[in-house]
Design a protein around this motif. Sequence first.
Motif, PDB file in Angstrom:
ATOM      1  N   GLY A  94     -38.956  69.257  -7.027  1.00 41.68           N
ATOM      2  CA  GLY A  94     -38.409  67.920  -6.828  1.00 41.68           C
ATOM      3  C   GLY A  94     -39.277  66.982  -6.017  1.00 41.68           C
ATOM      4  N   SER A  95     -40.441  67.437  -5.573  1.00 42.22           N
ATOM      5  CA  SER A  95     -41.335  66.573  -4.799  1.00 42.22           C
ATOM      6  C   SER A  95     -41.892  65.452  -5.661  1.00 42.22           C
ATOM      7  CB  SER A  95     -42.533  67.364  -4.266  1.00 42.22           C
ATOM      8  OG  SER A  95     -42.147  68.357  -3.367  1.00 42.22           O
ATOM      9  N   ILE A  96     -42.217  64.355  -4.995  1.00 39.93           N
ATOM     10  CA  ILE A  96     -42.979  63.306  -5.655  1.00 39.93           C
ATOM     11  C   ILE A  96     -44.388  63.345  -5.081  1.00 39.93           C
ATOM     12  CG2 ILE A  96     -41.013  61.841  -6.231  1.00 39.93           C
ATOM     13  CD1 ILE A  96     -41.663  60.109  -3.804  1.00 39.93           C
ATOM     14  N   ASN A  97     -45.361  63.045  -5.898  1.00 37.47           N
ATOM     15  CA  ASN A  97     -46.752  63.082  -5.453  1.00 37.47           C
ATOM     16  C   ASN A  97     -47.210  61.661  -5.148  1.00 37.47           C
ATOM     17  OD1 ASN A  97     -49.961  63.282  -6.816  1.00 37.47           O
ATOM     18  ND2 ASN A  97     -49.380  64.392  -4.988  1.00 37.47           N
ATOM     19  N   LEU A  98     -47.452  61.409  -3.876  1.00 39.26           N
ATOM     20  CA  LEU A  98     -47.979  60.122  -3.415  1.00 39.26           C
ATOM     21  C   LEU A  98     -49.200  60.438  -2.565  1.00 39.26           C
ATOM     22  CD1 LEU A  98     -44.603  58.476  -2.272  1.00 39.26           C
ATOM     23  CD2 LEU A  98     -45.866  58.025  -4.385  1.00 39.26           C
ATOM     24  N   PRO A  99     -50.394  60.466  -3.161  1.00 38.54           N
ATOM     25  CA  PRO A  99     -51.585  60.854  -2.402  1.00 38.54           C
ATOM     26  C   PRO A  99     -51.769  60.040  -1.127  1.00 38.54           C
ATOM     27  CG  PRO A  99     -52.073  60.725  -4.737  1.00 38.54           C
ATOM     28  CD  PRO A  99     -50.705  60.146  -4.553  1.00 38.54           C
ATOM     29  N   ALA A 100     -52.085  60.729  -0.051  1.00 39.90           N
ATOM     30  CA  ALA A 100     -52.249  60.100   1.258  1.00 39.90           C
ATOM     31  C   ALA A 100     -53.286  58.983   1.216  1.00 39.90           C
ATOM     32  CB  ALA A 100     -52.654  61.156   2.295  1.00 39.90           C
ATOM     33  N   GLN A 101     -54.302  59.135   0.386  1.00 46.30           N
ATOM     34  CA  GLN A 101     -55.384  58.165   0.327  1.00 46.30           C
ATOM     35  C   GLN A 101     -54.911  56.777  -0.093  1.00 46.30           C
ATOM     36  OE1 GLN A 101     -55.353  61.266  -0.735  1.00 46.30           O
ATOM     37  NE2 GLN A 101     -57.194  62.286  -0.057  1.00 46.30           N
ATOM     38  N   SER A 102     -53.768  56.691  -0.768  1.00 43.43           N
ATOM     39  CA  SER A 102     -53.256  55.387  -1.198  1.00 43.43           C
ATOM     40  C   SER A 102     -51.860  55.104  -0.635  1.00 43.43           C
ATOM     41  CB  SER A 102     -53.226  55.319  -2.729  1.00 43.43           C
ATOM     42  OG  SER A 102     -52.424  56.356  -3.256  1.00 43.43           O
ATOM     43  N   LEU A 103     -51.403  55.910   0.302  1.00 45.62           N
ATOM     44  CA  LEU A 103     -50.038  55.795   0.814  1.00 45.62           C
ATOM     45  C   LEU A 103     -49.829  54.623   1.772  1.00 45.62           C
ATOM     46  CD1 LEU A 103     -47.208  57.173   0.947  1.00 45.62           C
ATOM     47  CD2 LEU A 103     -48.038  58.310   2.998  1.00 45.62           C
ATOM     48  N   TYR A 104     -50.725  54.425   2.716  1.00 41.28           N
ATOM     49  CA  TYR A 104     -50.496  53.472   3.800  1.00 41.28           C
ATOM     50  C   TYR A 104     -50.051  52.090   3.307  1.00 41.28           C
ATOM     51  CZ  TYR A 104     -50.954  50.820   8.062  1.00 41.28           C
ATOM     52  OH  TYR A 104     -50.685  50.006   9.126  1.00 41.28           O
ATOM     53  N   PRO A 105     -50.754  51.463   2.351  1.00 36.40           N
ATOM     54  CA  PRO A 105     -50.327  50.119   1.936  1.00 36.40           C
ATOM     55  C   PRO A 105     -48.973  50.108   1.211  1.00 36.40           C
ATOM     56  CG  PRO A 105     -52.446  50.702   0.920  1.00 36.40           C
ATOM     57  CD  PRO A 105     -51.991  51.871   1.726  1.00 36.40           C
ATOM     58  N   SER A 106     -48.516  51.265   0.761  1.00 33.63           N
ATOM     59  CA  SER A 106     -47.250  51.352   0.033  1.00 33.63           C
ATOM     60  C   SER A 106     -46.040  51.578   0.935  1.00 33.63           C
ATOM     61  CB  SER A 106     -47.317  52.505  -0.981  1.00 33.63           C
ATOM     62  OG  SER A 106     -48.377  52.320  -1.875  1.00 33.63           O
ATOM     63  N   ILE A 107     -46.257  51.816   2.213  1.00 39.52           N
ATOM     64  CA  ILE A 107     -45.147  52.175   3.101  1.00 39.52           C
ATOM     65  C   ILE A 107     -44.027  51.131   3.112  1.00 39.52           C
ATOM     66  CG2 ILE A 107     -44.527  52.568   5.524  1.00 39.52           C
ATOM     67  CD1 ILE A 107     -47.024  54.353   5.706  1.00 39.52           C
ATOM     68  N   PRO A 108     -44.308  49.832   3.193  1.00 36.80           N
ATOM     69  CA  PRO A 108     -43.193  48.876   3.168  1.00 36.80           C
ATOM     70  C   PRO A 108     -42.351  48.976   1.886  1.00 36.80           C
ATOM     71  CG  PRO A 108     -45.175  47.809   3.982  1.00 36.80           C
ATOM     72  CD  PRO A 108     -45.589  49.163   3.459  1.00 36.80           C
ATOM     73  N   THR A 109     -42.996  49.144   0.759  1.00 37.15           N
ATOM     74  CA  THR A 109     -42.270  49.269  -0.510  1.00 37.15           C
ATOM     75  C   THR A 109     -41.470  50.560  -0.543  1.00 37.15           C
ATOM     76  OG1 THR A 109     -43.966  47.979  -1.644  1.00 37.15           O
ATOM     77  CG2 THR A 109     -42.532  49.356  -3.024  1.00 37.15           C
ATOM     78  N   LEU A 110     -42.093  51.660  -0.133  1.00 33.65           N
ATOM     79  CA  LEU A 110     -41.392  52.947  -0.097  1.00 33.65           C
ATOM     80  C   LEU A 110     -40.194  52.883   0.834  1.00 33.65           C
ATOM     81  CD1 LEU A 110     -44.473  55.320   0.000  1.00 33.65           C
ATOM     82  CD2 LEU A 110     -42.874  55.022  -1.896  1.00 33.65           C
TER      83      LEU A 110
END
Length: 160
Positions: free
Chosen positions: A70-86
């Motif tokens: 059930g995990s979702i894969n969100l690579p750390a290398q592209s995670l930071y800018p997505s945090i507000p949306t997540l």
Amino acid sequence: MSAGPETGAAAAPEAPWHAAYPKPKTSEPASLSSEEVLALLKGRSENAASNDFVLVDVRRNDHQGGTVRGSINLPAQSLYPSIPTLYGLFKAAGVKQVIFYCGSSAGRGTRAAGWLADYLAERGDKDLQSVLLKGGIKGWVAAGPEFTEWMDEYDETAWS
């Protein structure tokens, strides 16, 4: 003589991917053991409507051998800018806990959990928790068959 690259000149070391982003203020995020996460998964299987937590696998190139079910894969290398949306998505879905992991949860997983914890602290949000799976996927697999049964696309050969 032909002109070529200088010999003996050291190439400048390449900066690590995370150098492009701020260092998390939360350097030791809250964590859960494999046993605690397994209990959450078992509880979810008994109550399919439960969306209290999300498992986030932050591996990128080393994302083989399977992932916690059930995990979702969100690579750390592209995670930071997505945090507000997540954050907005997690809040809208009623998620209470985001559980991050990588190979060993000693680098990327810790950094990702720290970034989200910092974001939550900046907003004063105490309803959503950012945590780390202790030992990462390697610890999960090493815990034995009871844990590997709870993996998607588990490939035993990738772990030997």
